[in-house]
Design a protein around this motif. Structure first.
Motif, PDB file in Angstrom:
ATOM      1  N   MET A   1       2.571  -1.727   1.819  1.00 51.86           N
ATOM      2  CA  MET A   1       1.123  -1.685   1.994  1.00 51.86           C
ATOM      3  C   MET A   1       0.381  -2.400   0.864  1.00 51.86           C
ATOM      4  SD  MET A   1       0.382  -0.298   4.816  1.00 51.86           S
ATOM      5  CE  MET A   1       1.362   0.516   6.099  1.00 51.86           C
ATOM      6  N   ILE A   2       0.926  -2.315  -0.350  1.00 52.04           N
ATOM      7  CA  ILE A   2       0.291  -3.003  -1.476  1.00 52.04           C
ATOM      8  C   ILE A   2       0.474  -4.502  -1.301  1.00 52.04           C
ATOM      9  CG2 ILE A   2       0.337  -3.344  -3.975  1.00 52.04           C
ATOM     10  CD1 ILE A   2       1.290  -0.459  -4.243  1.00 52.04           C
ATOM     11  N   GLY A   3      -0.613  -5.237  -1.338  1.00 52.93           N
ATOM     12  CA  GLY A   3      -0.566  -6.675  -1.128  1.00 52.93           C
ATOM     13  C   GLY A   3      -0.709  -7.100   0.319  1.00 52.93           C
ATOM     14  N   ALA A   4      -0.799  -6.139   1.251  1.00 49.71           N
ATOM     15  CA  ALA A   4      -0.919  -6.474   2.674  1.00 49.71           C
ATOM     16  C   ALA A   4      -2.355  -6.785   3.075  1.00 49.71           C
ATOM     17  CB  ALA A   4      -0.374  -5.342   3.536  1.00 49.71           C
ATOM     18  N   GLU A   5      -3.297  -6.610   2.172  1.00 50.12           N
ATOM     19  CA  GLU A   5      -4.700  -6.984   2.392  1.00 50.12           C
ATOM     20  C   GLU A   5      -5.318  -6.309   3.614  1.00 50.12           C
ATOM     21  OE1 GLU A   5      -5.666 -11.154   1.477  1.00 50.12           O
ATOM     22  OE2 GLU A   5      -3.525 -11.432   1.061  1.00 50.12           O
ATOM     23  N   GLY A   6      -4.953  -5.061   3.842  1.00 48.72           N
ATOM     24  CA  GLY A   6      -5.537  -4.317   4.949  1.00 48.72           C
ATOM     25  C   GLY A   6      -5.070  -4.755   6.314  1.00 48.72           C
ATOM     26  N   SER A   7      -4.019  -5.556   6.379  1.00 48.97           N
ATOM     27  CA  SER A   7      -3.540  -6.053   7.678  1.00 48.97           C
ATOM     28  C   SER A   7      -2.502  -5.135   8.302  1.00 48.97           C
ATOM     29  CB  SER A   7      -2.946  -7.462   7.520  1.00 48.97           C
ATOM     30  OG  SER A   7      -1.776  -7.422   6.717  1.00 48.97           O
ATOM     31  N   LEU A   8      -2.010  -4.140   7.545  1.00 47.88           N
ATOM     32  CA  LEU A   8      -1.005  -3.210   8.068  1.00 47.88           C
ATOM     33  C   LEU A   8      -1.483  -1.764   8.066  1.00 47.88           C
ATOM     34  CD1 LEU A   8       2.191  -4.610   6.285  1.00 47.88           C
ATOM     35  CD2 LEU A   8       1.353  -5.143   8.583  1.00 47.88           C
TER      36      LEU A   8
ATOM     37  N   ARG B   1       2.698 -23.249   5.980  1.00 49.31           N
ATOM     38  CA  ARG B   1       3.248 -24.556   5.604  1.00 49.31           C
ATOM     39  C   ARG B   1       4.394 -24.422   4.603  1.00 49.31           C
ATOM     40  NH1 ARG B   1      -0.200 -29.423   2.641  1.00 49.31           N
ATOM     41  NH2 ARG B   1       1.506 -30.920   2.510  1.00 49.31           N
ATOM     42  N   TYR B   2       4.278 -23.483   3.682  1.00 52.78           N
ATOM     43  CA  TYR B   2       5.220 -23.429   2.567  1.00 52.78           C
ATOM     44  C   TYR B   2       6.241 -22.289   2.641  1.00 52.78           C
ATOM     45  CZ  TYR B   2       2.111 -26.784   0.287  1.00 52.78           C
ATOM     46  OH  TYR B   2       1.368 -27.893  -0.015  1.00 52.78           O
ATOM     47  N   ALA B   3       5.947 -21.224   3.370  1.00 55.95           N
ATOM     48  CA  ALA B   3       6.829 -20.060   3.336  1.00 55.95           C
ATOM     49  C   ALA B   3       8.134 -20.316   4.081  1.00 55.95           C
ATOM     50  CB  ALA B   3       6.118 -18.850   3.940  1.00 55.95           C
ATOM     51  N   ASP B   4       9.165 -19.637   3.658  1.00 56.75           N
ATOM     52  CA  ASP B   4      10.448 -19.686   4.353  1.00 56.75           C
ATOM     53  C   ASP B   4      10.269 -19.177   5.785  1.00 56.75           C
ATOM     54  OD1 ASP B   4      13.584 -19.678   4.064  1.00 56.75           O
ATOM     55  OD2 ASP B   4      13.026 -17.786   5.033  1.00 56.75           O
ATOM     56  N   PRO B   5      10.805 -19.859   6.781  1.00 50.91           N
ATOM     57  CA  PRO B   5      10.621 -19.429   8.175  1.00 50.91           C
ATOM     58  C   PRO B   5      11.090 -18.000   8.428  1.00 50.91           C
ATOM     59  CG  PRO B   5      11.483 -21.668   8.102  1.00 50.91           C
ATOM     60  CD  PRO B   5      11.509 -21.158   6.698  1.00 50.91           C
ATOM     61  N   ALA B   6      12.170 -17.594   7.779  1.00 53.06           N
ATOM     62  CA  ALA B   6      12.658 -16.228   7.972  1.00 53.06           C
ATOM     63  C   ALA B   6      11.651 -15.220   7.426  1.00 53.06           C
ATOM     64  CB  ALA B   6      14.009 -16.052   7.285  1.00 53.06           C
ATOM     65  N   LYS B   7      11.034 -15.557   6.311  1.00 50.82           N
ATOM     66  CA  LYS B   7      10.007 -14.664   5.746  1.00 50.82           C
ATOM     67  C   LYS B   7       8.844 -14.514   6.716  1.00 50.82           C
ATOM     68  CE  LYS B   7       6.730 -14.193   1.920  1.00 50.82           C
ATOM     69  NZ  LYS B   7       6.333 -14.636   0.564  1.00 50.82           N
ATOM     70  N   LEU B   8       8.369 -15.634   7.265  1.00 51.93           N
ATOM     71  CA  LEU B   8       7.263 -15.576   8.216  1.00 51.93           C
ATOM     72  C   LEU B   8       7.628 -14.749   9.444  1.00 51.93           C
ATOM     73  CD1 LEU B   8       5.767 -19.188   8.192  1.00 51.93           C
ATOM     74  CD2 LEU B   8       4.640 -17.080   7.459  1.00 51.93           C
ATOM     75  N   ALA B   9       8.832 -14.916   9.923  1.00 57.03           N
ATOM     76  CA  ALA B   9       9.264 -14.156  11.103  1.00 57.03           C
ATOM     77  C   ALA B   9       9.290 -12.657  10.800  1.00 57.03           C
ATOM     78  CB  ALA B   9      10.643 -14.639  11.560  1.00 57.03           C
ATOM     79  N   MET B  10       9.766 -12.290   9.617  1.00 60.31           N
ATOM     80  CA  MET B  10       9.780 -10.872   9.249  1.00 60.31           C
ATOM     81  C   MET B  10       8.370 -10.327   9.117  1.00 60.31           C
ATOM     82  SD  MET B  10      12.979 -10.332   6.609  1.00 60.31           S
ATOM     83  CE  MET B  10      12.593 -11.681   5.505  1.00 60.31           C
ATOM     84  N   MET B  11       7.474 -11.106   8.508  1.00 60.76           N
ATOM     85  CA  MET B  11       6.091 -10.665   8.351  1.00 60.76           C
ATOM     86  C   MET B  11       5.434 -10.448   9.707  1.00 60.76           C
ATOM     87  SD  MET B  11       4.826 -13.034   5.144  1.00 60.76           S
ATOM     88  CE  MET B  11       3.111 -12.526   5.295  1.00 60.76           C
ATOM     89  N   ARG B  12       5.657 -11.370  10.635  1.00 65.03           N
ATOM     90  CA  ARG B  12       5.066 -11.227  11.969  1.00 65.03           C
ATOM     91  C   ARG B  12       5.651 -10.031  12.710  1.00 65.03           C
ATOM     92  NH1 ARG B  12       5.571 -17.687  12.523  1.00 65.03           N
ATOM     93  NH2 ARG B  12       3.464 -18.232  11.786  1.00 65.03           N
ATOM     94  N   GLY B  13       6.933  -9.768  12.494  1.00 66.74           N
ATOM     95  CA  GLY B  13       7.551  -8.613  13.124  1.00 66.74           C
ATOM     96  C   GLY B  13       6.983  -7.301  12.597  1.00 66.74           C
ATOM     97  N   ILE B  14       6.758  -7.239  11.298  1.00 64.24           N
ATOM     98  CA  ILE B  14       6.163  -6.034  10.697  1.00 64.24           C
ATOM     99  C   ILE B  14       4.744  -5.833  11.204  1.00 64.24           C
ATOM    100  CG2 ILE B  14       5.368  -5.030   8.513  1.00 64.24           C
ATOM    101  CD1 ILE B  14       7.779  -6.495   7.190  1.00 64.24           C
ATOM    102  N   LYS B  15       3.971  -6.908  11.249  1.00 59.62           N
ATOM    103  CA  LYS B  15       2.600  -6.826  11.755  1.00 59.62           C
ATOM    104  C   LYS B  15       2.588  -6.324  13.200  1.00 59.62           C
ATOM    105  CE  LYS B  15      -1.897  -7.908  12.086  1.00 59.62           C
ATOM    106  NZ  LYS B  15      -2.962  -7.129  11.410  1.00 59.62           N
ATOM    107  N   ALA B  16       3.452  -6.865  14.029  1.00 51.66           N
ATOM    108  CA  ALA B  16       3.491  -6.464  15.438  1.00 51.66           C
ATOM    109  C   ALA B  16       3.893  -4.999  15.587  1.00 51.66           C
ATOM    110  CB  ALA B  16       4.454  -7.360  16.211  1.00 51.66           C
ATOM    111  N   ALA B  17       4.781  -4.522  14.717  1.00 49.29           N
ATOM    112  CA  ALA B  17       5.244  -3.133  14.821  1.00 49.29           C
ATOM    113  C   ALA B  17       4.174  -2.142  14.382  1.00 49.29           C
ATOM    114  CB  ALA B  17       6.498  -2.955  13.973  1.00 49.29           C
ATOM    115  N   LEU B  18       3.454  -2.452  13.316  1.00 49.33           N
ATOM    116  CA  LEU B  18       2.481  -1.513  12.762  1.00 49.33           C
ATOM    117  C   LEU B  18       1.076  -1.680  13.326  1.00 49.33           C
ATOM    118  CD1 LEU B  18       3.517  -1.365   8.988  1.00 49.33           C
ATOM    119  CD2 LEU B  18       4.154   0.157  10.857  1.00 49.33           C
TER     120      LEU B  18
END
Length: 465
Positions: free
Chosen positions: A194-201, A434-451
Motif C-alpha cells: 500500500m505504501i507507494g501505491a498512490e491511492g490506487s490500491l 516505456r522503461y519498466a520491466d514487462p514482468a513488473k508491469l504485468a504484476m502491477m496490473r494483476g495486483i490492481k485488477a485483483a484489489l
C-alpha cells in the motif's frame, strides 16, 4: 467503464451523513500549474467507517475516487484531468492521535506531517521524515507516495518509518493492519504494497509510525566543494568518520543560488562568493562529541576536497541554512522549468551522470540546469530551465525530447530510476510503461485488477489497465 459522480450518487452520500462540498480550486491544482483537475464534489469523511461507506457506494456505482492528501505531490496523483467526473476524497477531517508511546504513535491519515512531528516532539521523540511541504502534506499522502526528503540517508523513506496501516479497500472492506511490531513475517507484506501505491490500491486512513530518540548533539554546516566528484568523496569520508551519524548530505549548485537571487528571495547566503557547488551536511552525534570539533576535523581531513566551510552557530542560523536548501524548489517554480526530473543513480555515478547530462543538454539548445538533491541516497532533482530572459513556453517543442533524453541517460546508461521519491502519479505513467520491466508491469496490473476490479481508485494513476 466508470460513471460520473452525479447528483443522485452525491445525495446518497449526504443521506448517509457524509460531508460533501464543492470542488474548490485547491483540490483541482498541482504545484507546477501544468495540469488542472476536475471533480463533481469533495467528500470529507470524519471516520474510517465513513471512508468505507464512500468506497462501498463508489464501487457499486463505478464512480472514480481521487484521494487527496494535501495536494503537494509533483506527478499529478491528486488531479484527474479527464474522464467521467470523479469524487475527490479528502481525509483532512481525520487527524486524531489514537495512541502514542516512546517507540511509536498511531495517527489518522489526514494529520499533516508537521503535526506528526509535533506529536513526537511532545514526548521527546522524533519522527524524522522531513520535506519542504510538511506543513501541508498529510501523513496519508506521504505514505501513499513513499515520500523521501532530506533524512533518507539516515532514516530511510516513509516506508522504513511505518510499522502498520489501516486501509480501506476499493469495495469498502477495512484492513486493520495497525500493528506496531518491528518483526512480523505472517505472509505477504501488505503494508509495503500500500505504501507507494498512490491511492490506487486502497485508501490509507491511519498509520502506526516509528519514533526515534533525537541525537544528543546536532550540527549543520555548508562545505564548498569544487565539483560533484569532490562532494561524493566528501560523503564517503564523512560516513567513515561518523558512522551512522550523517543525517543529511545535500548537494546545491551555483545555479540554484542564482535562481534564488534572480527571483528576489531574501535569504542568508553562507559564502561571500557563491561556489560552483556546495553541500549541506547535518550531523547527529552521541553525547560527549563536539559538533564544531567534528566539522573542523572533517574539514582538515578533506583538505583536497573542500574549499571553504561555514558551521551554523545558533538555532537561527540552522533555520537559515535549511531555508536556503528548502527554497530551491520554490525558486525553480518561479523561474518555470522546461522539464523537471526526479531521478536516482548509484551514488558513485553521480559525477559522471551530471557531466554527461550537462553536455547532452548543451547540444540540444540554450538552457540552464539546476541540479540539486540528496547525494547520500543518489537522488538528484535534475531540472532544466529556459535561458535567462526567455520563458518556458518558448521551449514547448523541446520539453518532451529533453525529458526523454534525460530519462534515457538515467535508465540505459546508469541503470537508474526515473522517479526516485515523487512517485508515478498520472504524469509518468507513459514513462513507466516505456522503461519498466514487462514482468513488473504485468504484476502491477494483476495486483490492481485483483484489489480494484472496477478501477475506481485514483483512475489513471500509476498503472493503466
Amino acid at each position: 467503464m466508470l460513471t460520473p459522480a452525479d447528483a443522485a450518487f452525491l445525495d446518497g452520500l449526504r443521506a448517509a451523513g457524509i460531508e460533501i462540498g464543492a470542488p474548490e480550486p485547491r483540490y483541482l491544482e498541482e504545484p507546477r500549474g501544468r495540469w488542472p483537475g476536475q471533480a463533481a464534489a469533495v467528500a470529507k469523511p470524519h471516520s474510517t467507517e465513513q471512508v468505507s461507506e464512500i468506497l462501498r457506494r463508489a464501487h457499486g456505482a463505478r464512480v472514480g475516487v481521487v484521494p487527496y492528501g494535501g495536494g503537494t505531490g509533483l506527478v499529478g496523483g491528486q488531479v484527474m484531468g479527464e474522464g467521467p467526473l470523479p469524487l475527490v476524497l479528502s481525509l483532512e477531517r481525520m487527524t486524531a492521535l489514537r495512541a502514542r508511546d516512546a517507540q511509536s504513535l498511531v495517527i489518522e491519515a489526514g494529520a499533516t506531517l508537521q503535526a506528526v512531528q509535533d506529536a513526537a516532539a511532545e514526548i521527546g521523540r522524533r519522527f524524522p521524515l522531513t520535506i519542504a511541504a510538511q506543513g501541508t502534506a498529510q501523513i496519508g499522502g506521504c505514505l501513499a507516495t513513499n515520500a523521501g526528503g532530506v533524512h533518507v540517508l539516515r532514516y530511510g523513506n516513509a516506508r522504513a518509518l511505518c510499522l502498520g496501516l489501516e486501509v480501506v479497500l476499493a469495495d469498502g472492506t477495512v484492513w486493520n493492519g495497525l500493528t506496531r511490531l518491528r518483526k512480523d513475517n505472517t505472509g505477504y507484506d501488505l503494508r509495503d504494497l500500500m505504501i507507494g501505491a498512490e491511492g490506487s490500491l486502497g485508501v490509507i486512513t491511519a498509520a502506526a509510525l516509528r519514533l526515534y530518540e533525537p541525537p544528543a548533539v546536532e550540527g549543520l554546516a555548508f562545505f564548498a566543494v569544487p565539483s560533484p566528484a569532490a562532494a561524493v568523496a566528501l560523503l564517503g569520508l564523512a560516513q567513515a568518520r561518523f558512522a551512522g551519524c550523517v543525517s543529511a548530505f545535500e548537494l546545491i549548485s551555483r545555479q540554484g543560488l542564482a535562481f534564488q537571487r534572480e527571483v528576489g528571495m531574501e535569504l542568508h547566503f553562507p559564502f561571500a562568493e557563491d561556489p560552483d557547488w556546495m553541500v549541506l551536511i547535518e550531523l547527529g552525534l552521541p553525547a560527549g562529541m563536539d559538533v564544531e570539533e567534528s566539522f573542523a576535523g572533517l574539514f582538515e581531513a578533506a583538505e583536497d576536497l573542500v574549499l571553504d566551510a561555514v558551521i551554523a552557530q545558533s538555532g537561527a542560523q540552522v533555520a537559515q541554512f535549511w531555508e536556503l536548501r528548502e527554497s530551491l524548489p520554490l525558486a525553480n517554480r518561479r523561474i518555470g522549468a522546461i522539464s523537471s526530473h526526479d531521478i536516482s543513480v548509484p551514488v558513485a555515478s553521480i559525477p559522471e551522470f551530471i557531466a554527461e547530462g550537462d553536455a547532452m543538454l548543451a547540444a540540444m539548445g540554450d538552457m540552464r540546469i539546476n541540479c540539486f538533491g540528496h547525494v547520500g541516497d543518489g537522488n538528484l532533482h535534475y531540472n532544466v530551465f529556459p535561458a535567462r530572459g526567455r520563458k518556458r513556453d518558448a521551449y514547448d517543442a523541446l520539453r518532451k525530447p529533453v525529458m526523454e533524453a534525460v530519462h534515457d541517460l538515467v535508465v540505459h546508461r546508469f541503470n537508474g530510476s526515473i522517479s526516485a521519491e515523487h512517485g508515478i502519479g498520472r504524469f509518468k505513467v507513459e514513462e513507466l510503461e516505456r522503461y519498466a520491466d514487462p514482468a513488473k508491469l504485468a504484476m502491477m496490473r494483476g495486483i490492481k485488477a485483483a484489489l480494484d476490479p472496477q478501477g475506481i481508485l485514483n483512475p489513471g494513476a500509476v498503472v493503466r489497465g
